[in-house]
Design an enzyme around this catalytic site. Structure first.
Site, PDB file in Angstrom:
ATOM      1  N   ASP A  46       0.815  -1.208   0.000  1.00 22.78           N
ATOM      2  CA  ASP A  46       0.000   0.000   0.000  1.00 22.78           C
ATOM      3  C   ASP A  46       0.852   1.263   0.000  1.00 22.78           C
ATOM      4  OD1 ASP A  46      -2.257  -1.502  -0.043  1.00 22.78           O
ATOM      5  OD2 ASP A  46      -2.811  -1.168   2.045  1.00 22.78           O
ATOM      6  N   ALA A 154     -10.432   7.090   1.213  1.00 24.13           N
ATOM      7  CA  ALA A 154      -9.407   6.113   0.837  1.00 24.13           C
ATOM      8  C   ALA A 154      -8.479   5.807   2.001  1.00 24.13           C
ATOM      9  CB  ALA A 154      -8.609   6.622  -0.359  1.00 24.13           C
ATOM     10  N   THR A 157      -9.311   3.426   6.090  1.00 25.12           N
ATOM     11  CA  THR A 157      -8.991   2.067   6.532  1.00 25.12           C
ATOM     12  C   THR A 157      -7.529   1.912   6.927  1.00 25.12           C
ATOM     13  OG1 THR A 157      -8.585   1.383   4.240  1.00 25.12           O
ATOM     14  CG2 THR A 157     -10.802   1.026   5.117  1.00 25.12           C
ATOM     15  N   ASN A 160      -6.206   5.975  10.209  1.00 27.80           N
ATOM     16  CA  ASN A 160      -7.464   6.391  10.814  1.00 27.80           C
ATOM     17  C   ASN A 160      -8.170   5.230  11.518  1.00 27.80           C
ATOM     18  OD1 ASN A 160     -10.010   8.229  10.940  1.00 27.80           O
ATOM     19  ND2 ASN A 160     -10.733   6.452   9.803  1.00 27.80           N
TER      20      ASN A 160
END
Length: 257
Positions: A46, A154, A157, A160
């Site tokens: 990611d 976005a 997840t 946050n």
């Protein structure tokens, strides 16, 4: 455009498995420079997806990620066969970054864009003290905490969620304002804001309680004030396999124990 005409650029993180996958895919499908590509295939985790989106801010070429890293919420499964077919059938997720403008104690202004979140964090053992305003109105006179963030859908997840913030569907016009280890008021858990909101953080007692501000990976130290707003004029596109949309992943995440 036909599948055979699709110009694909391959990029990879520095992880050995990502680099090896990149070379194999280039051997199978060729590859062009990202500056002329119709789509970018990003190989990594990611973090590398975010890095690829940031480096692609000017051209805003769609990015299809394949997981060759440790975390892959924003990535598709790695599979070498049928790539052109997957790209042709992929669904699109459009995201808008946050603009961070940070004023330091020395009076300098630094700006950055965040695809996931803008976060403020204490720099020392002392808790941070922040005053929070939304659209010019003070909503919290003093928040004693480890920090606070504004997250996009976005990014909801990512950091946050780890800070117990809400998961937001990608098409919801909402930002999450989430405290990090709030000490006072202890029961404040944050707020959901319209995506048009402008959030301002003022650092109280900055000499005694220094605070840094970060837009994804861009950090500014010893800030005095930070303003955050959505850049609706910038649209970035991620591609996901058919049946594995970002919206479906967000929904599934909310039912994961």
């Amino acid at each position: 455009m036909s599948q055979s005409d699709l110009q694909i650029a391959f990029t990879a993180s520095d992880r050995p498995e990502a680099q090896a996958a990149c070379e194999r895919l280039k051997g199978l499908y060729g590859g062009v420079d990202p500056a002329v590509a119709d789509v970018i295939v990003a190989l990594g985790g990611d973090g590398f997806m975010l890095e690829t989106l940031h480096t692609n801010l000017e051209r805003r070429t769609p990015v299809f990620g394949m997981n060759r890293g440790s975390v892959g919420f924003l990535m598709n499964d790695y599979e070498e066969s049928g790539l052109r077919e997957r790209l042709a059938m992929a669904g699109r997720a459009v995201i808008h970054p946050l603009q961070m403008d940070a004023w330091t104690e020395a009076g300098q202004v630094h700006s950055g864009l965040a695809i996931n979140e803008v976060s403020l964090l204490r720099q020392t053992r002392q808790s941070a003290k922040l005053r929070i305003s939304v659209d010019g109105r003070v909503r919290l006179d003093e928040l004693a905490c480890d920090g606070c963030m504004v997250a996009t859908a976005a990014g909801s997840t990512a950091y946050n969620l780890s800070a117990h913030g809400p998961i937001i569907p990608l098409d919801a016009p909402i930002l999450a304002l989430t405290p990090i280890s709030a000490f006072r008021p202890r029961r404040w858990r944050g707020a959901l804001l319209p995506h048009t909101a402008k959030v301002r953080f003022e650092v109280l007692e900055p000499d005694k309680r220094p605070v840094s501000a970060t837009a994804d990976s861009f950090e500014v130290r010893r800030v005095a004030a930070v303003e955050v707003r959505e850049r609706r004029d910038i649209a970035l596109t991620m591609l996901f396999d058919a049946g594995r949309s970002f919206e479906e992943r967000v929904l599934a995440e909310q039912f994961t124990a």
